[in-house]
Design a protein around this motif. Structure first.
Motif, PDB file in Angstrom:
ATOM      1  N   PHE A 234       0.807  -1.223   0.000  1.00  0.00           N
ATOM      2  CA  PHE A 234       0.000   0.000   0.000  1.00  0.00           C
ATOM      3  C   PHE A 234       0.841   1.275   0.000  1.00  0.00           C
ATOM      4  CE2 PHE A 234      -1.729  -3.223   3.006  1.00  0.00           C
ATOM      5  CZ  PHE A 234      -2.608  -3.804   2.114  1.00  0.00           C
ATOM      6  N   ASN A 239      -5.153   3.864  -4.299  1.00  0.00           N
ATOM      7  CA  ASN A 239      -6.369   3.767  -3.500  1.00  0.00           C
ATOM      8  C   ASN A 239      -6.112   3.812  -2.000  1.00  0.00           C
ATOM      9  OD1 ASN A 239      -8.014   3.533  -5.768  1.00  0.00           O
ATOM     10  ND2 ASN A 239      -7.774   1.317  -5.841  1.00  0.00           N
ATOM     11  N   VAL A 240      -4.930   3.344  -1.584  1.00  0.00           N
ATOM     12  CA  VAL A 240      -4.599   3.293  -0.164  1.00  0.00           C
ATOM     13  C   VAL A 240      -3.174   3.775   0.031  1.00  0.00           C
ATOM     14  CG1 VAL A 240      -4.367   1.846   1.889  1.00  0.00           C
ATOM     15  CG2 VAL A 240      -6.131   1.323   0.188  1.00  0.00           C
ATOM     16  N   ALA A 257      -7.471   6.041   2.646  1.00  0.00           N
ATOM     17  CA  ALA A 257      -7.964   5.381   1.434  1.00  0.00           C
ATOM     18  C   ALA A 257      -9.010   6.238   0.742  1.00  0.00           C
ATOM     19  CB  ALA A 257      -8.555   4.014   1.781  1.00  0.00           C
ATOM     20  N   ALA A 262     -11.854   0.069  -0.105  1.00  0.00           N
ATOM     21  CA  ALA A 262     -10.406  -0.020  -0.269  1.00  0.00           C
ATOM     22  C   ALA A 262      -9.709  -0.088   1.090  1.00  0.00           C
ATOM     23  CB  ALA A 262      -9.897   1.171  -1.067  1.00  0.00           C
ATOM     24  N   LEU A 263     -10.200   0.696   2.062  1.00  0.00           N
ATOM     25  CA  LEU A 263      -9.592   0.691   3.383  1.00  0.00           C
ATOM     26  C   LEU A 263      -9.793  -0.656   4.064  1.00  0.00           C
ATOM     27  CD1 LEU A 263      -8.196   2.229   5.688  1.00  0.00           C
ATOM     28  CD2 LEU A 263     -10.464   2.891   6.495  1.00  0.00           C
TER      29      LEU A 263
END
Length: 285
Positions: A234, A239-240, A257, A262-263
């Protein structure tokens, strides 16, 4: 008759709305061979359930039977693990803070771990809906040799449902002490226009979901490399974004995120890698 009816209607409209109250406390002890439930108390809309587990570590699942929190609701949660015990506290589902008509929803969490004990506080995410108000606090007392791991994640609306968040009132305060000495303090405050507050690089850079993981243990500094390896997928993503640091027996990992999905995916991968153990089954429901 007409005037009396109008008066009665006005009085009814002015009456305060009923609010949800909940209090739940669970304690665990170690009997020399395994950790067992010691005491359980619950009232109102707060419940603890203890599902059958097969790895020997008991899991207490927190349930809000009101279905969420809004202005004026008050919840108190208490979890304790006595000497040499090991327990996990999680939640049945995501907590939801709904639009308020007035007042502030409050959650007060009190946790403790005794000599040689391990307590993991791993609730699922908290979702903040538009015009919600939630103030939350976590107070933790640890023995010198106790291990404590805590995760809290926050999602601003459900993007898959097309929800947008214009304003919220959210405060989160953490205080962790070891032998009475403060070792970690953290405060989050979101008041007003979340889009404006979170658009900057010093906040979330436009991200709508964020999380903090803290581990307090004698070997926390030695586990930093493991944490960073678990975060590697990540560190360069779109996205993160995530990073970790440690000092004086405290390890902290932060996540930001684009959205809640996504998180959650990132947290599940990270936690199972970093903990070298599966998450409680409710996380997969």
């Amino acid at each position: 008759m007409f005037d009396a009816a109008v008066t009665q209607t006005s009085q009814a409209e002015a009456a305060p709305m009923q609010r949800a109250l909940g209090e739940a406390c669970v304690t665990f002890k170690h009997d020399g061979s395994k950790t067992r439930l010691d005491d359980l108390y619950q009232c109102g809309s707060a419940k603890f359930r203890l599902p059958i587990v097969y790895d020997g570590i008991p899991v207490a699942v927190l349930i809000n039977t009101a279905g969420g929190i809004t202005g004026g609701d008050i919840y108190k949660y208490d979890a304790r693990v006595a000497s040499n015990g090991h327990a996990i506290v999680t939640s049945q589902a995501a907590e939801r803070a709904y639009r308020r008509s007035g007042g502030i929803g409050k959650i007060a969490v009190t946790l403790s771990a005794g000599e040689g004990a391990t307590l993991e506080w791993l609730p699922q995410e908290t979702i903040l809906f538009n015009a919600s108000a939630l103030h939350r606090s976590m107070t933790v007392d640890l023995d010198e040799t106790a291990r404590y791991m805590a995760l809290e994640s926050v999602v601003l609306g459900r993007t898959a449902m097309g929800e947008t968040i214009d304003t919220v009132s959210f405060r989160d305060s953490w205080r962790i002490r070891r032998n009475g000495k403060l070792i970690f303090a953290d405060d989050v405050r979101l008041e007003g226009d979340t889009k404006d507050i979170l658009k900057g690089t010093a906040t979330t850079g436009g991200g709508l979901a964020f999380a903090t993981l803290v581990e307090c243990a004698a070997d926390a500094d030695n586990r930093l490399e493991l944490a960073r390896q678990a975060l590697e997928p990540f560190t360069h993503g779109t996205n993160v974004r995530a990073a970790a640091s440690s000092w004086n027996g405290v390890l902290v990992a932060r996540f930001v995120a684009t959205d809640g999905r996504a998180l959650r995916d990132a947290l599940m991968i990270f936690l199972e890698t970093y903990r070298s153990a599966p998450l409680p089954r409710v996380w997969h429901c």
